[in-house]
Design a protein around this motif. Structure first.
Motif, PDB file in Angstrom:
ATOM      1  N   PHE A  42       0.734  -1.166  -0.026  1.00  0.00           N
ATOM      2  CA  PHE A  42      -0.121  -0.224  -0.018  1.00  0.00           C
ATOM      3  C   PHE A  42       0.743   1.352   0.102  1.00  0.00           C
ATOM      4  CE2 PHE A  42      -2.083   3.249   2.636  1.00  0.00           C
ATOM      5  CZ  PHE A  42      -3.198   3.801   1.470  1.00  0.00           C
ATOM      6  N   PRO A  43       2.044   1.450   0.797  1.00  0.00           N
ATOM      7  CA  PRO A  43       2.550   2.650   0.892  1.00  0.00           C
ATOM      8  C   PRO A  43       3.327   2.928  -0.407  1.00  0.00           C
ATOM      9  CG  PRO A  43       3.406   1.195   2.641  1.00  0.00           C
ATOM     10  CD  PRO A  43       2.413   0.391   1.701  1.00  0.00           C
ATOM     11  N   LEU A  44       3.428   2.151  -1.540  1.00  0.00           N
ATOM     12  CA  LEU A  44       4.047   2.662  -2.783  1.00  0.00           C
ATOM     13  C   LEU A  44       2.902   3.132  -3.836  1.00  0.00           C
ATOM     14  CD1 LEU A  44       6.422   2.947  -4.506  1.00  0.00           C
ATOM     15  CD2 LEU A  44       6.399   0.643  -5.101  1.00  0.00           C
ATOM     16  N   ALA A  45       1.818   2.172  -3.507  1.00  0.00           N
ATOM     17  CA  ALA A  45       0.637   2.611  -4.279  1.00  0.00           C
ATOM     18  C   ALA A  45       0.174   4.045  -3.992  1.00  0.00           C
ATOM     19  CB  ALA A  45      -0.381   1.685  -4.054  1.00  0.00           C
ATOM     20  N   LEU A  46       0.357   4.281  -2.683  1.00  0.00           N
ATOM     21  CA  LEU A  46      -0.210   5.542  -2.201  1.00  0.00           C
ATOM     22  C   LEU A  46       0.746   6.664  -2.519  1.00  0.00           C
ATOM     23  CD1 LEU A  46      -2.060   7.300  -0.232  1.00  0.00           C
ATOM     24  CD2 LEU A  46      -0.277   6.889   1.735  1.00  0.00           C
ATOM     25  N   GLU A  47       2.034   6.402  -2.581  1.00  0.00           N
ATOM     26  CA  GLU A  47       3.166   7.546  -3.188  1.00  0.00           C
ATOM     27  C   GLU A  47       2.960   7.680  -4.425  1.00  0.00           C
ATOM     28  OE1 GLU A  47       5.926  10.127  -2.802  1.00  0.00           O
ATOM     29  OE2 GLU A  47       5.022   8.901  -1.204  1.00  0.00           O
ATOM     30  N   ILE A  48       2.474   6.632  -5.206  1.00  0.00           N
ATOM     31  CA  ILE A  48       2.193   6.894  -6.685  1.00  0.00           C
ATOM     32  C   ILE A  48       1.111   7.679  -7.089  1.00  0.00           C
ATOM     33  CG2 ILE A  48       1.699   5.919  -8.868  1.00  0.00           C
ATOM     34  CD1 ILE A  48       3.348   3.300  -7.939  1.00  0.00           C
ATOM     35  N   ALA A  49       0.185   7.399  -6.079  1.00  0.00           N
ATOM     36  CA  ALA A  49      -1.265   8.178  -6.382  1.00  0.00           C
ATOM     37  C   ALA A  49      -0.858   9.920  -5.848  1.00  0.00           C
ATOM     38  CB  ALA A  49      -2.211   7.565  -5.377  1.00  0.00           C
ATOM     39  N   LYS A  50      -0.001   9.802  -4.874  1.00  0.00           N
ATOM     40  CA  LYS A  50       0.412  11.255  -4.518  1.00  0.00           C
ATOM     41  C   LYS A  50       1.119  12.104  -5.734  1.00  0.00           C
ATOM     42  CE  LYS A  50       0.524  10.505   0.516  1.00  0.00           C
ATOM     43  NZ  LYS A  50       1.620  10.710   1.543  1.00  0.00           N
ATOM     44  N   LYS A  51       2.016  11.276  -6.218  1.00  0.00           N
ATOM     45  CA  LYS A  51       2.687  11.889  -7.332  1.00  0.00           C
ATOM     46  C   LYS A  51       2.173  12.530  -8.479  1.00  0.00           C
ATOM     47  CE  LYS A  51       7.134  11.199  -5.431  1.00  0.00           C
ATOM     48  NZ  LYS A  51       8.213  12.432  -5.455  1.00  0.00           N
ATOM     49  N   HIS A  52       1.036  11.587  -8.805  1.00  0.00           N
ATOM     50  CA  HIS A  52       0.402  11.921 -10.033  1.00  0.00           C
ATOM     51  C   HIS A  52      -1.005  12.585  -9.571  1.00  0.00           C
ATOM     52  CE1 HIS A  52       2.838   9.650 -13.047  1.00  0.00           C
ATOM     53  NE2 HIS A  52       3.166   8.891 -12.156  1.00  0.00           N
ATOM     54  N   GLY A  53      -1.354  12.712  -8.428  1.00  0.00           N
ATOM     55  CA  GLY A  53      -2.587  13.334  -8.220  1.00  0.00           C
ATOM     56  C   GLY A  53      -4.085  12.650  -8.678  1.00  0.00           C
ATOM     57  N   ARG A 174      10.129   2.828  -1.726  1.00  0.00           N
ATOM     58  CA  ARG A 174       9.371   4.213  -1.762  1.00  0.00           C
ATOM     59  C   ARG A 174       9.251   5.203  -2.902  1.00  0.00           C
ATOM     60  NH1 ARG A 174       7.633   0.804   0.571  1.00  0.00           N
ATOM     61  NH2 ARG A 174       6.783   0.365   2.657  1.00  0.00           N
ATOM     62  N   ASP A 175      10.574   4.909  -3.329  1.00  0.00           N
ATOM     63  CA  ASP A 175      10.859   5.905  -4.591  1.00  0.00           C
ATOM     64  C   ASP A 175      11.651   5.344  -5.554  1.00  0.00           C
ATOM     65  OD1 ASP A 175      10.974   8.329  -5.673  1.00  0.00           O
ATOM     66  OD2 ASP A 175      12.910   9.244  -4.542  1.00  0.00           O
ATOM     67  N   PHE A 176      11.370   5.652  -6.943  1.00  0.00           N
ATOM     68  CA  PHE A 176      12.120   4.912  -8.053  1.00  0.00           C
ATOM     69  C   PHE A 176      13.375   5.968  -8.262  1.00  0.00           C
ATOM     70  CE2 PHE A 176       7.457   3.705  -9.215  1.00  0.00           C
ATOM     71  CZ  PHE A 176       7.644   2.603  -8.412  1.00  0.00           C
ATOM     72  N   ASP A 204      11.483  11.098 -11.303  1.00  0.00           N
ATOM     73  CA  ASP A 204      12.884  11.714 -11.903  1.00  0.00           C
ATOM     74  C   ASP A 204      14.225  10.355 -11.887  1.00  0.00           C
ATOM     75  OD1 ASP A 204      14.357  13.259 -13.558  1.00  0.00           O
ATOM     76  OD2 ASP A 204      15.279  14.371 -11.561  1.00  0.00           O
ATOM     77  N   PRO A 205      13.816   9.233 -12.268  1.00  0.00           N
ATOM     78  CA  PRO A 205      14.768   8.293 -12.200  1.00  0.00           C
ATOM     79  C   PRO A 205      15.785   8.057 -13.593  1.00  0.00           C
ATOM     80  CG  PRO A 205      12.844   7.324 -12.799  1.00  0.00           C
ATOM     81  CD  PRO A 205      12.632   8.662 -12.616  1.00  0.00           C
ATOM     82  N   GLU A 259      24.445  -6.045  -9.520  1.00  0.00           N
ATOM     83  CA  GLU A 259      25.391  -4.899  -9.922  1.00  0.00           C
ATOM     84  C   GLU A 259      25.056  -3.758  -9.370  1.00  0.00           C
ATOM     85  OE1 GLU A 259      26.057  -5.071 -14.153  1.00  0.00           O
ATOM     86  OE2 GLU A 259      26.836  -7.340 -14.049  1.00  0.00           O
ATOM     87  N   THR A 260      23.896  -3.343  -9.387  1.00  0.00           N
ATOM     88  CA  THR A 260      23.425  -2.114  -9.030  1.00  0.00           C
ATOM     89  C   THR A 260      22.013  -1.972  -8.107  1.00  0.00           C
ATOM     90  OG1 THR A 260      23.021   0.218  -9.799  1.00  0.00           O
ATOM     91  CG2 THR A 260      21.877  -1.765 -11.279  1.00  0.00           C
ATOM     92  N   LYS A 261      21.694  -0.958  -7.464  1.00  0.00           N
ATOM     93  CA  LYS A 261      20.583  -0.983  -6.634  1.00  0.00           C
ATOM     94  C   LYS A 261      19.120  -0.713  -7.517  1.00  0.00           C
ATOM     95  CE  LYS A 261      18.413   0.841  -2.450  1.00  0.00           C
ATOM     96  NZ  LYS A 261      17.107   1.281  -3.176  1.00  0.00           N
ATOM     97  N   VAL A 262      18.560  -1.426  -7.959  1.00  0.00           N
ATOM     98  CA  VAL A 262      17.560  -1.251  -8.885  1.00  0.00           C
ATOM     99  C   VAL A 262      16.325  -1.111  -7.915  1.00  0.00           C
ATOM    100  CG1 VAL A 262      15.891  -2.298 -10.634  1.00  0.00           C
ATOM    101  CG2 VAL A 262      18.314  -2.619 -10.806  1.00  0.00           C
TER     102      VAL A 262
END
Length: 308
Positions: A42-53, A174-176, A204-205, A259-262
């Motif tokens: 849920f927290p990531l779904a909520l964050e996406i909703a916030k970012k996009h309004g 929680r962030d991309f 902005d990833p 190899e990297t933090k994805v």
């Protein structure tokens, strides 16, 4: 005054984005069975909703109620009404438990669907509300074969007409910041990447487009020409395109992840002919021991109506 100014700027950004961006998230469907793994998504779904309004739609799929569930009545209609009422109450309690209103202007909607199949209920809800994204939680596990092979998630990845974001129970994303898109060198990479760019732009990833190959000579040449086309037709400043050679597809994918933090792994779902089909193939999955704790995004190729 500062908060008001920020709010005005954000609203102006969203207004322009809606006008210019046909793929921006307007509706996000979040499916929950009230389990821990669903709650952790849920927290990531909520964050996406916030970012996009965006509107955030909550869905709970219930099975056909029986007298065992409601022993005080034998009326099927009453049992159905009670089951749906109980589901809606559960969704309201879920929101109250997991969300603290801090002044954001978010719009929540709840849906309860009755279906003998969770997948069937989710697909029915998708057909009804036409969301831009489906978010689901995945059962936590130490092995990919146990994490990805779940029948519900596997079916949704291949059957959903909208992109599916599957979030593992162990994920803390929680962030991309770093996005890995696995390319099969197909024409639909272009609209899929343009959709992805518009989805992740508020975060902005960096986006790395990589083709994992076991036959470098031919695929390397194809990727060279494909790279030129992608750079021309995908407008994103933080875009990197590469081709990598490995002994096997699954080893290559998990080597890249180590190899990297994805923060987000993205694939174009091609009806079992693309990376999802390869990674979920029984022979490949048996070899996988890599811990996956990052969100997985499947973009359906059928969405772009291409003959690739």
């Amino acid at each position: 005054m500062i908060n008001v100014t920020k709010s005005l700027i954000r609203n102006q950004y969203l207004f322009l984005a809606y006008k210019l961006n046909p793929y921006i998230m307007k509706k996000i469907l979040y499916s929950t069975d009230f389990s821990k793994n669903a709650g952790d998504a849920f927290p990531l779904a909520l964050e996406i909703a916030k970012k996009h309004g965006a509107e955030l739609h909550f869905l709970n799929v219930i099975d056909i109620p029986t007298a065992w569930d409601f022993p005080y009545t034998d009326d099927p209609l009453v049992m159905e009404e009670q089951a749906l009422s109980s589901s809606e109450k559960g969704l309201e309690e879920f929101i109250n438990t997991h969300y603290s209103n801090t002044g954001e202007d978010l719009r929540f909607f709840i849906h309860s669907f009755e279906n003998t199949s969770v997948v069937g209920g989710i697909l029915a809800c998708i057909e009804k509300i036409n969301p831009d994204l489906l978010v689901v939680g995945i059962k936590g596990s130490s092995k990919v074969r146990e994490l990805l092979i779940g029948s519900t998630t596997k079916a949704l990845l291949s059957e959903s007409p909208v992109p599916v974001l599957a979030i593992p129970e162990e994920s803390t994303v929680r962030d991309f910041n770093q996005v890995l898109y696995l390319s099969d060198i197909v024409e639909d990479d272009i609209p899929a990447l343009n959709w992805l760019v518009k989805f992740v732009t508020p975060f902005d990833p960096e986006i790395e487009v990589t083709h994992v190959s076991t036959h470098f000579t031919k695929d390397g040449e194809n990727m060279f020409h494909h790279k030129e086309e992608l750079m021309e037709k995908v407008n994103y400043s933080h875009l990197k395109i590469t081709s990598r050679l490995f002994d096997s597809i699954n080893k290559g994918v998990f080597s890249l992840l180590s190899e990297t933090k994805v923060d987000l792994l993205v694939m174009l779902e091609k009806e079992k002919k693309g990376f999802w089909g390869k990674l979920l193939h029984r022979d490949h999955v048996k070899q996988m021991e890599f811990r996956v704790s990052i969100p997985l995004l499947a973009i359906p190729q059928a969405r772009f109506h291409s003959n690739s």
